[in-house]
Design an enzyme around this catalytic site. Structure first.
Site, short mmCIF file in Angstrom:
data_model
loop_
_atom_site.label_atom_id
_atom_site.label_comp_id
_atom_site.label_asym_id
_atom_site.label_seq_id
_atom_site.Cartn_x
_atom_site.Cartn_y
_atom_site.Cartn_z
N CYS A 144 -4.39 -1.53 -2.13
CA CYS A 144 -4.57 -0.10 -2.32
C CYS A 144 -5.45 0.10 -3.56
CB CYS A 144 -3.20 0.55 -2.54
SG CYS A 144 -3.28 2.31 -2.94
N ASN A 145 -6.61 0.72 -3.35
CA ASN A 145 -7.52 0.97 -4.47
C ASN A 145 -6.93 1.98 -5.44
OD1 ASN A 145 -10.54 -0.06 -3.52
ND2 ASN A 145 -9.23 0.46 -1.81
N THR A 146 -6.25 2.98 -4.89
CA THR A 146 -5.72 4.06 -5.72
C THR A 146 -4.68 3.51 -6.70
OG1 THR A 146 -6.04 5.41 -3.74
CG2 THR A 146 -4.86 6.44 -5.56
N CYS A 175 -11.10 2.70 0.07
CA CYS A 175 -9.68 2.96 0.36
C CYS A 175 -9.37 2.08 1.57
CB CYS A 175 -9.46 4.43 0.69
SG CYS A 175 -7.85 4.80 1.43
N THR A 176 -8.29 1.35 1.50
CA THR A 176 -8.00 0.37 2.56
C THR A 176 -7.69 1.02 3.91
OG1 THR A 176 -5.73 0.28 1.69
CG2 THR A 176 -7.26 -1.47 1.00
N HIS A 177 -7.44 2.32 3.92
CA HIS A 177 -7.23 3.00 5.20
C HIS A 177 -8.53 3.14 6.00
CE1 HIS A 177 -3.39 4.37 3.50
NE2 HIS A 177 -3.07 4.86 4.68
N ASP A 180 0.86 -1.19 0.00
CA ASP A 180 0.00 0.00 0.00
C ASP A 180 0.90 1.24 0.00
OD1 ASP A 180 -2.33 1.62 0.18
OD2 ASP A 180 -2.27 1.62 2.36
N SER A 181 0.29 2.40 -0.19
CA SER A 181 1.04 3.64 -0.09
C SER A 181 1.46 3.90 1.37
CB SER A 181 0.16 4.81 -0.55
OG SER A 181 -1.06 4.78 0.18
N TYR A 195 -1.12 8.60 -2.07
CA TYR A 195 -1.24 8.39 -3.50
C TYR A 195 -2.46 9.14 -4.08
CZ TYR A 195 2.12 4.47 -4.17
OH TYR A 195 3.23 3.68 -4.31
N GLY A 196 -3.42 9.42 -3.20
CA GLY A 196 -4.71 9.97 -3.64
C GLY A 196 -4.60 11.22 -4.49
N1 DGL Z 1 -4.91 2.98 0.95
C1 DGL Z 1 -5.02 3.57 -0.33
C2 DGL Z 1 -6.25 3.10 -1.09
O1 DGL Z 1 -6.78 2.02 -0.83
C3 DGL Z 1 -4.83 5.04 -0.55
C4 DGL Z 1 -4.33 6.04 0.40
C5 DGL Z 1 -3.55 7.15 -0.29
O2 DGL Z 1 -2.35 6.95 -0.48
O3 DGL Z 1 -4.13 8.18 -0.68
O4 DGL Z 1 -6.71 3.74 -1.98
#
Ligand code: DGL
Length: 272
Positions: free
Chosen positions: A75-77, A189-191, A11-12, A43-44
């Site tokens: 990470c979805n992004t 977003c996994t966060h 992930d980021s 990453y967003g």
């Molecule tokens: N955890 C990441 C996701 O699932 C993104 C967080 C980020 O870096 O903006 O998209």
């Protein structure tokens, strides 16, 4: 003794730990190595083509270091733009994470679903095509939350969450349409699953949150079953986090990783 599969979770930042948690429940026999591109977090807000180049380069270094059998892009992004490039560049199997719009459309009773994600993920063609394919009959409230991922990291590092800031970040997915209100919200977003308890305290009405982590863990287990293990022995031990900047070595960051099952760390310096 049978070989243990080695899984790299990427992930980021710290969001992929929600996927790591589900993976360790699903596959207690696996060696888990976590990698965070903390040099480039978040990453967003990145531009798409620069982000693809960055992710492909970073994964190359991480694969050399961790020698995984399977890589989970938690990470979805990243997954919504770089999965095809990663599969073309490297031989091992990749499991991606994309917004769980299909299960949300299947679960909603009111027909109003929310999708909370990063500004990057909401702008992706991939995300819009999931909506057109699976949720064409629903009202979809898609919101790119600018600060939510960072709020989740702050929380995991032991800082208090500001309820007003949180309410403001999630408000756009709570709307009424012809008397019907949102009843299912995709955590795209996994966060964000790190904040569900806090979000439950500030929501205008209760909703079902969809955390994709258990489904990703099940998919990973299937992929591992079909994969021939590479048997590499010169990789960091299970429970290691690989960071792309030493800036993440501050003690509150390392304590946060340790609390989620990753007590060792190494730095592979990859400045932005
Ligand atoms: N955890 C990441 C996701 O699932 C993104 C967080 C980020 O870096 O903006 O998209």
């Amino acid at each position: 003794m049978a070989e243990r599969p080695r899984i790299l979770i990427f992930d980021s930042g710290m969001g992929g730990l929600t996927v790591a948690r589900a993976l360790s429940q699903q596959m207690p026999q696996a060696d888990l190595i976590y990698a965070a591109d903390n040099a480039a977090f978040p990453y967003g807000a990145w531009n798409e083509s620069e982000l693809i180049t960055r992710i492909v380069m970073v994964l190359g270094r991480l694969i050399e270091t961790a020698k995984p059998d399977v890589a989970v892009i938690a990470c979805n992004t990243a997954s919504t733009i770089a999965l095809a490039e990663l599969r073309a560049a490297y031989k091992l199997p990749f499991v991606g994470t994309v917004p769980a719009i299909k299960p949300a459309a299947a679960q909603t009773k009111t027909g109003v679903i929310g999708v909370l994600a990063t500004p990057g993920t909401v702008s992706r063609e991939y995300t819009h095509s999931l909506i057109h394919t699976f949720a064409f009959h629903c009202k979809v409230l898609l919101h790119g939350a600018p600060r939510l991922a960072e709020m989740a990291e702050r929380k995991l590092k032991g800082h208090a969450v500001d309820p007003d800031e949180l309410r403001e970040e999630i408000a756009p997915v709570f709307r009424k349409r012809e008397g019907k209100q949102t009843d299912v919200v995709v955590l795209g977003c996994t966060h964000y699953p790190l904040l569900t308890e806090d979000m439950n305290k500030v929501v205008p009405w209760s909703v079902t949150w969809i955390d994709p982590a258990p489904a990703i863990a099940r998919r990973t287990a299937d992929v591992v079953e079909e994969t021939r293990l590479n048997g590499a022995t010169d990789a960091p031990p299970s429970g290691t986090v690989i960071l792309t900047s030493a800036r993440g070595s501050a003690s509150e960051t390392l304590t946060a990783y340790a609390s989620m099952g990753f007590p060792q760390h190494v730095v592979v310096d990859l400045p932005v």
